[in-house]
Design an enzyme around this catalytic site. Structure first.
Site, short mmCIF file in Angstrom:
data_model
loop_
_atom_site.label_atom_id
_atom_site.label_comp_id
_atom_site.label_asym_id
_atom_site.label_seq_id
_atom_site.Cartn_x
_atom_site.Cartn_y
_atom_site.Cartn_z
N GLU A 127 -16.42 -44.28 51.17
CA GLU A 127 -17.09 -43.32 50.29
C GLU A 127 -17.72 -44.00 49.08
O GLU A 127 -18.65 -43.47 48.47
CB GLU A 127 -16.09 -42.26 49.81
N HIS A 143 -13.21 -37.59 44.09
CA HIS A 143 -13.28 -36.12 44.30
C HIS A 143 -12.10 -35.63 45.15
O HIS A 143 -12.26 -34.83 46.06
CB HIS A 143 -14.64 -35.72 44.90
N HIS A 166 -8.57 -45.54 49.72
CA HIS A 166 -7.59 -44.65 50.34
C HIS A 166 -7.79 -44.61 51.85
O HIS A 166 -8.89 -44.85 52.35
CB HIS A 166 -7.64 -43.24 49.75
N HIS A 213 -17.16 -32.62 54.04
CA HIS A 213 -15.97 -32.88 54.84
C HIS A 213 -15.88 -31.85 55.97
O HIS A 213 -14.90 -31.10 56.07
CB HIS A 213 -14.72 -32.85 53.96
#
Length: 279
Positions: free
Chosen positions: A240, A12, A193, A59
């Site tokens: 995540e 996402h 990441h 977030h």
């Protein structure tokens, strides 16, 4: 009764949303990413799900460091796109399915999962980018959504095994809902990441592809993977990926992979995508 007919996993990445919103999907950099979702877009037109249970992480848009639920479920009628500092994304409001959401909340809480019930919140790129990847830029989203927000920002996040078990509990809840609904469950976020520190920009393609493999071939390994392995191999934001295990746990023991896409890079992230069907 309602039934979970399929599942989707997807990154996402916020920059993907910006590329869509600013008409850059055909640019040489972005085009290979979006081409990997064309199969799924066509497949969704044929499948026509009524509701998507969308597992994502906020977030710092709906939640702050003051209140951090491990698992939260949205039970509202509608969710607006959050302003993440550059204005809300120009996407339609996300329409909720409160009857199903409240049923899942009741079923899971009585099944000993303490979900935080959210009656009002905005949703950020963690939820809206997957919607755009799967449905493009419609005037209105073609499905209703039950948001499931998971804390993967503030330590400690839930374990992979706990996420899997929540997926099982969600599946039991859906199966006990009396309305005839075609339901999908999506797990979003990842893949490898890291956004800060000396390893900023880390992408681990062997780890990512092994994760994609084992969602079908050896999910038990992923259920048992400790947090430190995610951090070491997939970077600080790679955690995540535990959210994909909620999706996978809802499908049962055996699944059939229908589509797979992996591309590096998408901004500073590996982009992964998988479509699964329970067997």
């Amino acid at each position: 009764m309602a039934r979970i007919t399929a599942a989707i996993a997807s990154s996402h990445v916020p920059a993907i949303g910006a590329a869509i919103d600013n008409g850059k999907t055909e640019d040489a950099y972005w085009k290979p990413i979006f081409e990997g979702y064309e199969w799924t877009q066509q497949w969704l037109k044929e499948e026509k799900p009524d509701v998507v249970i969308l597992v994502y992480n906020d977030h710092a848009s709906a939640f702050s460091m003051d209140i951090i639920p491990t698992f939260a479920i949205g039970c509202a009628e509608e969710y607006q796109s959050a302003d993440e500092g550059w204005g809300p994304r120009p996407v339609p409001p996300v329409v909720g399915e409160p009857d199903l959401a409240w049923h899942i909340a009741q079923s899971c809480i009585l099944d000993e999962f303490d979900l935080t019930i959210i009656n009002k919140m905005d949703v950020d790129h963690g939820l809206t980018v997957p919607m755009s990847l799967m449905f493009g830029q419609p005037d209105a989203w073609p499905v209703k959504v039950v948001p499931i927000a998971v804390n993967v920002v503030q330590y400690p996040p839930p374990t992979g095994n706990r996420c899997w078990m929540l997926g099982e509990a969600i599946a039991r809840a859906v199966e006990s809902f009396p309305e005839d609904l075609n339901v999908q469950i999506w797990g979003t976020g990842g893949m490898s990441h890291q956004l800060q520190g000396p390893r900023a920009g880390l992408i681990n393609q062997p780890f990512d592809n092994a994760f994609l493999d084992d969602l079908t071939a050896n999910p038990q390994r992923l259920r048992e993977m400790p947090h430190i392995e995610y951090l070491r191999e997939a970077g600080s934001e790679g955690i995540e990926l535990v959210m994909w295990l909620i999706m996978r746990g809802a499908l049962g023991d055996h699944v059939k992979p229908l589509h797979r896409h992996y591309h590096v890079p998408g901004s500073n992230t590996a982009v992964g995508h998988l479509v699964l069907k329970p067997e």
